[in-house]
Scaffold this motif. Structure first.
Motif: not given
Length: 170
Positions: A115-121
């Motif tokens: 599982r690849v996740a992208l979290r924008i800050v």
């Protein structure tokens, strides 16, 4: 313009404010409901504002009273319904923001699933995103910092995995 006299207007609204139960103004420890004149027509509106917030979370039409000129007074069931509705509106806004700031894709199948996740800050001074990969058991395989404009797709996730999870991604 609202029809609440200055004496009815609270000097400040915070969680320490006393409860108010007036026909056009109700307040509890968290919310304030105000019945106001609807600027767009001859009717009335109600606004629900969470203490400490500058803008109302909810503004909607309000029922006319029996005389068809004045608003129906606020009461306990109406206030509780308004609180429930305003909380739901805030919850939907939070879910929408979370969906905009967090994306994920799954790569592979069975015991090889990653599982690849992208979290924008959305930091004002230093906006960025964090790309992370976990195996099916939740063990971290890699993490990288990238631009907030990074597009997470199956292809971009596969390329990052094949490159060995580099700490910087362009």
């Amino acid at each position: 313009m609202n029809d609440i006299s200055p004496a009815q207007q609270p000097a400040h609204e915070d969680a320490d404010s006393a409860a108010i139960q007036e026909p056009r103004l109700w307040r509890d420890a968290v919310w304030t409901a105000r019945v106001i004149k609807n600027e767009d027509d001859d009717g009335w509106a109600v606004s629900m504002t969470r203490h400490g917030e500058a803008e109302p979370a909810l503004v909607g039409p309000w029922t006319m009273g029996r005389d068809k000129k004045n608003p129906k007074p606020l009461d306990t069931p109406a206030f509780h319904t308004l609180v429930k509705t305003a909380n739901e509106v805030l919850r939907r806004h939070e879910q929408q923001l979370h969906a905009q700031l967090n994306k994920q894709v799954s790569i592979g199948a069975g015991s090889e699933r990653i599982r690849v996740a992208l979290r924008i800050v959305p930091d004002e001074d230093n906006p960025h995103a964090v790309l992370s990969a976990q195996d099916e058991f939740g063990a971290q395989l890699g993490e990288a910092r990238t631009a907030p404009s990074f597009k997470l797709t199956t292809a971009s996730a596969e390329a990052w995995i094949e490159a060995g999870y580099p700490a910087r991604v362009r």
